[in-house]
Design a protein around this motif. Structure first.
Motif, PDB file in Angstrom:
ATOM      1  N   VAL A  31      23.362  17.971   1.154  1.00 48.13           N
ATOM      2  CA  VAL A  31      22.765  16.823   1.820  1.00 48.13           C
ATOM      3  C   VAL A  31      21.293  16.765   1.449  1.00 48.13           C
ATOM      4  O   VAL A  31      20.722  17.734   0.965  1.00 48.13           O
ATOM      5  CB  VAL A  31      22.907  16.908   3.364  1.00 48.13           C
ATOM      6  N   ILE A  32      20.687  15.630   1.692  1.00 46.02           N
ATOM      7  CA  ILE A  32      19.245  15.468   1.510  1.00 46.02           C
ATOM      8  C   ILE A  32      18.649  15.295   2.899  1.00 46.02           C
ATOM      9  O   ILE A  32      19.055  14.394   3.646  1.00 46.02           O
ATOM     10  CB  ILE A  32      18.930  14.238   0.635  1.00 46.02           C
ATOM     11  N   ASN A  33      17.736  16.154   3.272  1.00 44.08           N
ATOM     12  CA  ASN A  33      17.069  16.069   4.571  1.00 44.08           C
ATOM     13  C   ASN A  33      15.814  15.221   4.444  1.00 44.08           C
ATOM     14  O   ASN A  33      15.025  15.412   3.511  1.00 44.08           O
ATOM     15  CB  ASN A  33      16.686  17.464   5.071  1.00 44.08           C
ATOM     16  N   LEU A  34      15.625  14.309   5.393  1.00 49.69           N
ATOM     17  CA  LEU A  34      14.465  13.417   5.383  1.00 49.69           C
ATOM     18  C   LEU A  34      13.769  13.430   6.731  1.00 49.69           C
ATOM     19  O   LEU A  34      14.412  13.622   7.764  1.00 49.69           O
ATOM     20  CB  LEU A  34      14.900  11.979   5.084  1.00 49.69           C
ATOM     21  N   ASN A  35      12.464  13.183   6.697  1.00 52.09           N
ATOM     22  CA  ASN A  35      11.745  12.958   7.939  1.00 52.09           C
ATOM     23  C   ASN A  35      11.813  11.459   8.259  1.00 52.09           C
ATOM     24  O   ASN A  35      12.473  10.690   7.541  1.00 52.09           O
ATOM     25  CB  ASN A  35      10.298  13.467   7.839  1.00 52.09           C
ATOM     26  N   GLU A  36      11.148  11.026   9.294  1.00 53.03           N
ATOM     27  CA  GLU A  36      11.206   9.620   9.709  1.00 53.03           C
ATOM     28  C   GLU A  36      10.707   8.679   8.616  1.00 53.03           C
ATOM     29  O   GLU A  36      11.308   7.629   8.359  1.00 53.03           O
ATOM     30  CB  GLU A  36      10.383   9.415  10.979  1.00 53.03           C
ATOM     31  N   THR A  37       9.621   9.041   7.954  1.00 56.84           N
ATOM     32  CA  THR A  37       9.072   8.202   6.892  1.00 56.84           C
ATOM     33  C   THR A  37      10.035   8.140   5.709  1.00 56.84           C
ATOM     34  O   THR A  37      10.267   7.074   5.141  1.00 56.84           O
ATOM     35  CB  THR A  37       7.700   8.726   6.433  1.00 56.84           C
ATOM     36  N   GLY A  38      10.607   9.279   5.348  1.00 59.18           N
ATOM     37  CA  GLY A  38      11.588   9.304   4.263  1.00 59.18           C
ATOM     38  C   GLY A  38      12.796   8.441   4.585  1.00 59.18           C
ATOM     39  O   GLY A  38      13.317   7.733   3.722  1.00 59.18           O
ATOM     40  N   ALA A  39      13.241   8.484   5.833  1.00 60.86           N
ATOM     41  CA  ALA A  39      14.378   7.657   6.257  1.00 60.86           C
ATOM     42  C   ALA A  39      14.019   6.171   6.159  1.00 60.86           C
ATOM     43  O   ALA A  39      14.833   5.361   5.707  1.00 60.86           O
ATOM     44  CB  ALA A  39      14.789   8.021   7.681  1.00 60.86           C
ATOM     45  N   PHE A  40      12.804   5.830   6.551  1.00 61.73           N
ATOM     46  CA  PHE A  40      12.345   4.439   6.447  1.00 61.73           C
ATOM     47  C   PHE A  40      12.373   3.985   4.987  1.00 61.73           C
ATOM     48  O   PHE A  40      12.894   2.910   4.673  1.00 61.73           O
ATOM     49  CB  PHE A  40      10.925   4.319   7.019  1.00 61.73           C
ATOM     50  N   LEU A  41      11.822   4.810   4.099  1.00 63.62           N
ATOM     51  CA  LEU A  41      11.806   4.459   2.678  1.00 63.62           C
ATOM     52  C   LEU A  41      13.219   4.366   2.115  1.00 63.62           C
ATOM     53  O   LEU A  41      13.534   3.454   1.346  1.00 63.62           O
ATOM     54  CB  LEU A  41      10.978   5.483   1.890  1.00 63.62           C
ATOM     55  N   PHE A  42      14.074   5.294   2.492  1.00 56.88           N
ATOM     56  CA  PHE A  42      15.457   5.292   2.012  1.00 56.88           C
ATOM     57  C   PHE A  42      16.167   4.007   2.434  1.00 56.88           C
ATOM     58  O   PHE A  42      16.851   3.377   1.623  1.00 56.88           O
ATOM     59  CB  PHE A  42      16.201   6.519   2.543  1.00 56.88           C
ATOM     60  N   GLU A  43      15.992   3.608   3.685  1.00 57.78           N
ATOM     61  CA  GLU A  43      16.612   2.368   4.171  1.00 57.78           C
ATOM     62  C   GLU A  43      16.137   1.160   3.370  1.00 57.78           C
ATOM     63  O   GLU A  43      16.920   0.265   3.051  1.00 57.78           O
ATOM     64  CB  GLU A  43      16.313   2.154   5.651  1.00 57.78           C
ATOM     65  N   GLN A  44      14.855   1.132   3.050  1.00 56.63           N
ATOM     66  CA  GLN A  44      14.321   0.020   2.260  1.00 56.63           C
ATOM     67  C   GLN A  44      14.907   0.027   0.851  1.00 56.63           C
ATOM     68  O   GLN A  44      15.270  -1.021   0.309  1.00 56.63           O
ATOM     69  CB  GLN A  44      12.790   0.075   2.213  1.00 56.63           C
ATOM     70  N   LEU A  45      15.013   1.212   0.257  1.00 55.99           N
ATOM     71  CA  LEU A  45      15.563   1.315  -1.087  1.00 55.99           C
ATOM     72  C   LEU A  45      17.045   0.971  -1.132  1.00 55.99           C
ATOM     73  O   LEU A  45      17.552   0.537  -2.167  1.00 55.99           O
ATOM     74  CB  LEU A  45      15.315   2.718  -1.651  1.00 55.99           C
ATOM     75  N   GLN A  46      17.751   1.136  -0.035  1.00 52.55           N
ATOM     76  CA  GLN A  46      19.156   0.727   0.019  1.00 52.55           C
ATOM     77  C   GLN A  46      19.280  -0.787  -0.140  1.00 52.55           C
ATOM     78  O   GLN A  46      20.305  -1.277  -0.581  1.00 52.55           O
ATOM     79  CB  GLN A  46      19.804   1.162   1.336  1.00 52.55           C
ATOM     80  N   LYS A  47      18.227  -1.496   0.207  1.00 55.99           N
ATOM     81  CA  LYS A  47      18.218  -2.956   0.076  1.00 55.99           C
ATOM     82  C   LYS A  47      17.858  -3.390  -1.341  1.00 55.99           C
ATOM     83  O   LYS A  47      17.922  -4.578  -1.651  1.00 55.99           O
ATOM     84  CB  LYS A  47      17.221  -3.565   1.066  1.00 55.99           C
ATOM     85  N   GLY A  48      17.420  -2.440  -2.156  1.00 57.88           N
ATOM     86  CA  GLY A  48      17.101  -2.757  -3.542  1.00 57.88           C
ATOM     87  C   GLY A  48      15.710  -3.306  -3.776  1.00 57.88           C
ATOM     88  O   GLY A  48      15.474  -3.974  -4.778  1.00 57.88           O
ATOM     89  N   ILE A  49      14.761  -3.023  -2.892  1.00 58.41           N
ATOM     90  CA  ILE A  49      13.416  -3.565  -3.081  1.00 58.41           C
ATOM     91  C   ILE A  49      12.651  -2.754  -4.126  1.00 58.41           C
ATOM     92  O   ILE A  49      12.968  -1.602  -4.405  1.00 58.41           O
ATOM     93  CB  ILE A  49      12.627  -3.645  -1.758  1.00 58.41           C
ATOM     94  N   GLU A  50      11.646  -3.384  -4.692  1.00 59.75           N
ATOM     95  CA  GLU A  50      10.821  -2.747  -5.715  1.00 59.75           C
ATOM     96  C   GLU A  50       9.595  -2.078  -5.086  1.00 59.75           C
ATOM     97  O   GLU A  50       9.297  -2.284  -3.914  1.00 59.75           O
ATOM     98  CB  GLU A  50      10.396  -3.782  -6.759  1.00 59.75           C
ATOM     99  N   LYS A  51       8.895  -1.313  -5.887  1.00 56.44           N
ATOM    100  CA  LYS A  51       7.805  -0.481  -5.383  1.00 56.44           C
ATOM    101  C   LYS A  51       6.709  -1.291  -4.683  1.00 56.44           C
ATOM    102  O   LYS A  51       6.226  -0.879  -3.624  1.00 56.44           O
ATOM    103  CB  LYS A  51       7.207   0.358  -6.506  1.00 56.44           C
ATOM    104  N   ASP A  52       6.294  -2.417  -5.248  1.00 56.83           N
ATOM    105  CA  ASP A  52       5.216  -3.202  -4.630  1.00 56.83           C
ATOM    106  C   ASP A  52       5.580  -3.638  -3.213  1.00 56.83           C
ATOM    107  O   ASP A  52       4.755  -3.569  -2.305  1.00 56.83           O
ATOM    108  CB  ASP A  52       4.877  -4.427  -5.481  1.00 56.83           C
ATOM    109  N   GLU A  53       6.814  -4.084  -3.035  1.00 60.68           N
ATOM    110  CA  GLU A  53       7.258  -4.489  -1.702  1.00 60.68           C
ATOM    111  C   GLU A  53       7.387  -3.279  -0.784  1.00 60.68           C
ATOM    112  O   GLU A  53       7.080  -3.345   0.407  1.00 60.68           O
ATOM    113  CB  GLU A  53       8.600  -5.222  -1.800  1.00 60.68           C
TER     114      GLU A  53
END
Length: 87
Positions: A31-53
């Motif tokens: 598994v990959i363990n994440l903190n709250e910020t990592g989880a936030f970023l992961f959720e955003q990346l699941q949507k397919g957004i790019e780095k600037d957004e």
């Protein structure tokens, strides 16, 4: 950038974990363990957004400078690339 659909984020107690599902369970051990910020970023990346957004969303969600957000996102993305979670 988009996370493969076969990775899911789950909250377990006070922690966040990313686990493989479907056919990826054969290729990805652990598994990959994440903190709250990592989880936030992961959720955003699941949507397919790019780095600037992603930077803009992180700045609006957390008290962080653009430079710090960009550097932290680069580190996070590189770790996810190493784990082969992107499509």
């Amino acid at each position: 950038m988009k996370i493969k659909d076969d990775f899911v984020l789950r909250k377990v107690a006070d922690s966040y974990v990313v686990v493989p599902v479907n056919s990826l369970t054969l290729d990805f051990n652990g598994v990959i363990n994440l903190n709250e910020t990592g989880a936030f970023l992961f959720e955003q990346l699941q949507k397919g957004i790019e780095k600037d957004e992603l930077i803009a969303k992180m700045i609006s969600e957390y008290d962080v400078t653009k430079e710090k957000a960009s550097a932290d996102i680069d580190i996070f993305i590189n770790k996810l690339k190493d784990a082969n979670v992107f499509e």
